[in-house]
Design a protein around this motif. Structure first.
Motif, PDB file in Angstrom:
ATOM      1  N   ASP A   1       0.872  -1.181   0.000  1.00 42.33           N
ATOM      2  CA  ASP A   1       0.000   0.000   0.000  1.00 42.33           C
ATOM      3  C   ASP A   1       0.905   1.226   0.000  1.00 42.33           C
ATOM      4  OD1 ASP A   1      -1.763   2.073   0.448  1.00 42.33           O
ATOM      5  OD2 ASP A   1      -2.902   1.028   2.005  1.00 42.33           O
ATOM      6  N   PRO A   2       1.389   1.638  -1.179  1.00 39.48           N
ATOM      7  CA  PRO A   2       2.356   2.727  -1.256  1.00 39.48           C
ATOM      8  C   PRO A   2       1.895   4.020  -0.582  1.00 39.48           C
ATOM      9  CG  PRO A   2       2.243   1.580  -3.357  1.00 39.48           C
ATOM     10  CD  PRO A   2       1.136   1.034  -2.506  1.00 39.48           C
ATOM     11  N   ALA A   3       0.610   4.326  -0.679  1.00 39.21           N
ATOM     12  CA  ALA A   3       0.108   5.571  -0.075  1.00 39.21           C
ATOM     13  C   ALA A   3       0.251   5.527   1.445  1.00 39.21           C
ATOM     14  CB  ALA A   3      -1.345   5.801  -0.466  1.00 39.21           C
ATOM     15  N   LEU A   4      -0.071   4.390   2.043  1.00 41.41           N
ATOM     16  CA  LEU A   4       0.077   4.243   3.490  1.00 41.41           C
ATOM     17  C   LEU A   4       1.547   4.313   3.891  1.00 41.41           C
ATOM     18  CD1 LEU A   4      -0.976   3.572   6.336  1.00 41.41           C
ATOM     19  CD2 LEU A   4      -0.815   1.140   5.718  1.00 41.41           C
ATOM     20  N   THR A   5       2.384   3.618   3.147  1.00 40.64           N
ATOM     21  CA  THR A   5       3.820   3.631   3.456  1.00 40.64           C
ATOM     22  C   THR A   5       4.379   5.040   3.344  1.00 40.64           C
ATOM     23  OG1 THR A   5       4.055   1.363   2.642  1.00 40.64           O
ATOM     24  CG2 THR A   5       6.062   2.665   2.853  1.00 40.64           C
ATOM     25  N   GLN A   6       4.020   5.757   2.282  1.00 41.45           N
ATOM     26  CA  GLN A   6       4.518   7.116   2.105  1.00 41.45           C
ATOM     27  C   GLN A   6       4.079   8.012   3.265  1.00 41.45           C
ATOM     28  OE1 GLN A   6       6.070   8.501  -1.335  1.00 41.45           O
ATOM     29  NE2 GLN A   6       6.979   9.491   0.441  1.00 41.45           N
ATOM     30  N   SER A   7       2.842   7.841   3.712  1.00 44.03           N
ATOM     31  CA  SER A   7       2.328   8.641   4.823  1.00 44.03           C
ATOM     32  C   SER A   7       3.115   8.362   6.103  1.00 44.03           C
ATOM     33  CB  SER A   7       0.846   8.336   5.035  1.00 44.03           C
ATOM     34  OG  SER A   7       0.346   8.991   6.175  1.00 44.03           O
ATOM     35  N   ARG A   8       3.356   7.089   6.384  1.00 41.50           N
ATOM     36  CA  ARG A   8       4.100   6.744   7.598  1.00 41.50           C
ATOM     37  C   ARG A   8       5.547   7.213   7.514  1.00 41.50           C
ATOM     38  NH1 ARG A   8       2.292   1.085  10.430  1.00 41.50           N
ATOM     39  NH2 ARG A   8       0.036   1.410  10.315  1.00 41.50           N
ATOM     40  N   MET A   9       6.122   7.128   6.343  1.00 35.06           N
ATOM     41  CA  MET A   9       7.506   7.560   6.199  1.00 35.06           C
ATOM     42  C   MET A   9       7.626   9.072   6.335  1.00 35.06           C
ATOM     43  SD  MET A   9       9.013   4.944   3.341  1.00 35.06           S
ATOM     44  CE  MET A   9      10.692   5.428   3.677  1.00 35.06           C
ATOM     45  N   MET A  10       6.651   9.785   5.827  1.00 36.28           N
ATOM     46  CA  MET A  10       6.680  11.236   5.968  1.00 36.28           C
ATOM     47  C   MET A  10       6.595  11.630   7.448  1.00 36.28           C
ATOM     48  SD  MET A  10       6.977  13.774   3.802  1.00 36.28           S
ATOM     49  CE  MET A  10       6.191  13.264   2.265  1.00 36.28           C
ATOM     50  N   ALA A  11       5.713  10.972   8.187  1.00 35.51           N
ATOM     51  CA  ALA A  11       5.594  11.260   9.619  1.00 35.51           C
ATOM     52  C   ALA A  11       6.878  10.902  10.353  1.00 35.51           C
ATOM     53  CB  ALA A  11       4.410  10.485  10.201  1.00 35.51           C
ATOM     54  N   ALA A  12       7.476   9.767   9.984  1.00 40.18           N
ATOM     55  CA  ALA A  12       8.733   9.362  10.614  1.00 40.18           C
ATOM     56  C   ALA A  12       9.857  10.332  10.270  1.00 40.18           C
ATOM     57  CB  ALA A  12       9.102   7.952  10.171  1.00 40.18           C
ATOM     58  N   GLY A  13       9.861  10.826   9.033  1.00 36.62           N
ATOM     59  CA  GLY A  13      10.875  11.792   8.632  1.00 36.62           C
ATOM     60  C   GLY A  13      10.770  13.083   9.428  1.00 36.62           C
ATOM     61  N   LYS A  14       9.547  13.565   9.658  1.00 35.52           N
ATOM     62  CA  LYS A  14       9.352  14.782  10.454  1.00 35.52           C
ATOM     63  C   LYS A  14       9.807  14.552  11.895  1.00 35.52           C
ATOM     64  CE  LYS A  14       5.508  16.470   7.639  1.00 35.52           C
ATOM     65  NZ  LYS A  14       4.042  16.715   7.557  1.00 35.52           N
ATOM     66  N   LYS A  15       9.527  13.378  12.427  1.00 36.69           N
ATOM     67  CA  LYS A  15       9.989  13.053  13.780  1.00 36.69           C
ATOM     68  C   LYS A  15      11.510  13.061  13.837  1.00 36.69           C
ATOM     69  CE  LYS A  15      10.070  11.033  17.964  1.00 36.69           C
ATOM     70  NZ  LYS A  15      11.493  10.664  18.078  1.00 36.69           N
ATOM     71  N   ALA A  16      12.153  12.498  12.816  1.00 38.96           N
ATOM     72  CA  ALA A  16      13.621  12.459  12.781  1.00 38.96           C
ATOM     73  C   ALA A  16      14.214  13.859  12.725  1.00 38.96           C
ATOM     74  CB  ALA A  16      14.087  11.637  11.579  1.00 38.96           C
ATOM     75  N   LEU A  17      13.590  14.754  11.983  1.00 36.52           N
ATOM     76  CA  LEU A  17      14.076  16.135  11.937  1.00 36.52           C
ATOM     77  C   LEU A  17      13.956  16.790  13.308  1.00 36.52           C
ATOM     78  CD1 LEU A  17      12.723  17.460   8.511  1.00 36.52           C
ATOM     79  CD2 LEU A  17      14.896  16.343   9.027  1.00 36.52           C
ATOM     80  N   ASP A  18      12.882  16.486  14.016  1.00 38.02           N
ATOM     81  CA  ASP A  18      12.737  16.996  15.379  1.00 38.02           C
ATOM     82  C   ASP A  18      13.823  16.437  16.294  1.00 38.02           C
ATOM     83  OD1 ASP A  18      10.509  18.471  14.691  1.00 38.02           O
ATOM     84  OD2 ASP A  18       9.070  16.958  15.392  1.00 38.02           O
ATOM     85  N   ASP A  19      14.310  15.241  15.981  1.00 35.04           N
ATOM     86  CA  ASP A  19      15.390  14.622  16.760  1.00 35.04           C
ATOM     87  C   ASP A  19      16.760  15.214  16.446  1.00 35.04           C
ATOM     88  OD1 ASP A  19      13.555  12.884  17.920  1.00 35.04           O
ATOM     89  OD2 ASP A  19      13.892  11.298  16.443  1.00 35.04           O
ATOM     90  N   GLY A  20      16.817  16.072  15.463  1.00 34.88           N
ATOM     91  CA  GLY A  20      18.081  16.711  15.104  1.00 34.88           C
ATOM     92  C   GLY A  20      18.742  16.183  13.860  1.00 34.88           C
ATOM     93  N   ALA A  21      18.055  15.320  13.101  1.00 34.17           N
ATOM     94  CA  ALA A  21      18.643  14.775  11.878  1.00 34.17           C
ATOM     95  C   ALA A  21      18.771  15.848  10.803  1.00 34.17           C
ATOM     96  CB  ALA A  21      17.805  13.618  11.359  1.00 34.17           C
ATOM     97  N   GLU A  22      19.866  15.780  10.058  1.00 39.73           N
ATOM     98  CA  GLU A  22      20.085  16.642   8.896  1.00 39.73           C
ATOM     99  C   GLU A  22      20.015  15.851   7.602  1.00 39.73           C
ATOM    100  OE1 GLU A  22      23.868  18.501   9.718  1.00 39.73           O
ATOM    101  OE2 GLU A  22      23.303  18.669  11.821  1.00 39.73           O
ATOM    102  N   VAL A  23      20.084  14.519   7.724  1.00 36.83           N
ATOM    103  CA  VAL A  23      19.982  13.605   6.595  1.00 36.83           C
ATOM    104  C   VAL A  23      19.119  12.427   7.049  1.00 36.83           C
ATOM    105  CG1 VAL A  23      21.262  12.162   4.947  1.00 36.83           C
ATOM    106  CG2 VAL A  23      22.329  14.235   5.875  1.00 36.83           C
ATOM    107  N   LEU A  24      18.273  11.926   6.154  1.00 41.18           N
ATOM    108  CA  LEU A  24      17.436  10.771   6.443  1.00 41.18           C
ATOM    109  C   LEU A  24      17.871   9.583   5.596  1.00 41.18           C
ATOM    110  CD1 LEU A  24      13.906  12.482   6.471  1.00 41.18           C
ATOM    111  CD2 LEU A  24      15.494  12.160   8.387  1.00 41.18           C
ATOM    112  N   ILE A  25      17.862   8.400   6.211  1.00 44.14           N
ATOM    113  CA  ILE A  25      18.253   7.176   5.515  1.00 44.14           C
ATOM    114  C   ILE A  25      17.117   6.171   5.623  1.00 44.14           C
ATOM    115  CG2 ILE A  25      19.928   5.291   5.401  1.00 44.14           C
ATOM    116  CD1 ILE A  25      21.889   7.080   6.953  1.00 44.14           C
TER     117      ILE A  25
END
Length: 246
Positions: free
Chosen positions: A155-179
């Motif tokens: 379900d690409p749409a669901l995966t993309q949504s979860r990854m976007m939320a996880a990416g925003k959380k990572a930026l809040d954690d201080g990440a400058e690059v996402l892997i």
């Protein structure tokens, strides 16, 4: 001309045609891509037990790829299973491991990176790898998507949504690059990078492009992994006397 071998170390080939098409699209014009999977074993490697079961056939396949003259290969799992074992038995063909490759690259793009993993189960093994690679202090966080790796492309749409939320959380954690912490997360990076404004490293494409680079280094300079100390090969006479596969 370079020939790159990609091994999906799982016992299903569902994604092989899609990955081959994607990698060939990203490849240089004179690169030939082969994608294979195991014939037997687990369907994912989220558990150490599954990884142990997958390793013998993976080694045999990669040894065959070396004998067939491939210029470089990728072990397509972000756990980097069998890194030391495989580099011991391969003698000339560069072998690429995704976590090692992506985290070293990310460390050149920013001071801190975060890794978006499938489930929390993934974190201890990947964290141990980072310490061995000397990159522990570069980690901002691991962020779990709470998804099984087999679900990413269902379900690409669901995966993309979860990854976007996880990416925003990572930026809040201080990440400058996402892997992306799994090669099965392919295809989701462009939208995330555009939306979040930081480099987003697709583990599949990054590992493949680095394999092309390592193939060029081997062809031009004869460089692969060192066979002194850490990756020294087992003695052939022992292998033969004990009837072990090679």
């Amino acid at each position: 001309m370079r020939r790159i071998f990609w091994l999906n170390p799982v016992a299903h080939s569902k994604h092989n045609p899609i990955m081959k098409k994607m990698l060939q699209r990203e490849a240089a014009s004179d690169t030939e891509v082969t994608v294979e999977s195991l014939t037997d074993g687990p369907l994912h490697l989220e558990y150490h037990y599954y990884g142990a079961l997958a390793l013998p056939e993976s080694i045999a396949i990669l040894l065959r790829a070396e004998r067939e003259g491939y210029d470089a290969a990728v072990m397509g799992c972000f756990y980097d299973p069998g890194l030391r074992e495989i580099r011991e038995v391969l003698t000339t063909m560069p072998i690429i491991f995704p976590e090692e490759t992506c985290t070293y690259l990310a460390s050149t793009m920013g001071d801190k990176f975060s890794i978006l993993v499938a489930e929390k189960k993934c974190i201890p093994a990947m964290s141990e790898n980072l310490e061995r690679y000397g990159l522990g202090r570069k980690l901002a966080s691991f962020v779990s998507l709470d998804m099984n790796v087999l679900e990413f492309q269902e379900d690409p749409a669901l995966t993309q949504s979860r990854m976007m939320a996880a990416g925003k959380k990572a930026l809040d954690d201080g990440a400058e690059v996402l892997i992306f912490g799994c090669t099965m997360q392919y295809g989701f990076a462009p939208k995330m990078q555009d939306a979040l404004g930081v480099p987003v490293i697709d583990a599949a494409i990054t590992s493949f492009k680095y394999a092309e680079f390592k193939a060029d280094l081997r062809q031009r300079y004869g460089w692969s992994h060192s066979k002194r100390c850490a990756y020294e090969s087992p003695k052939r006479e022992e292998i033969t006397a004990w009837g072990l596969p090679w």
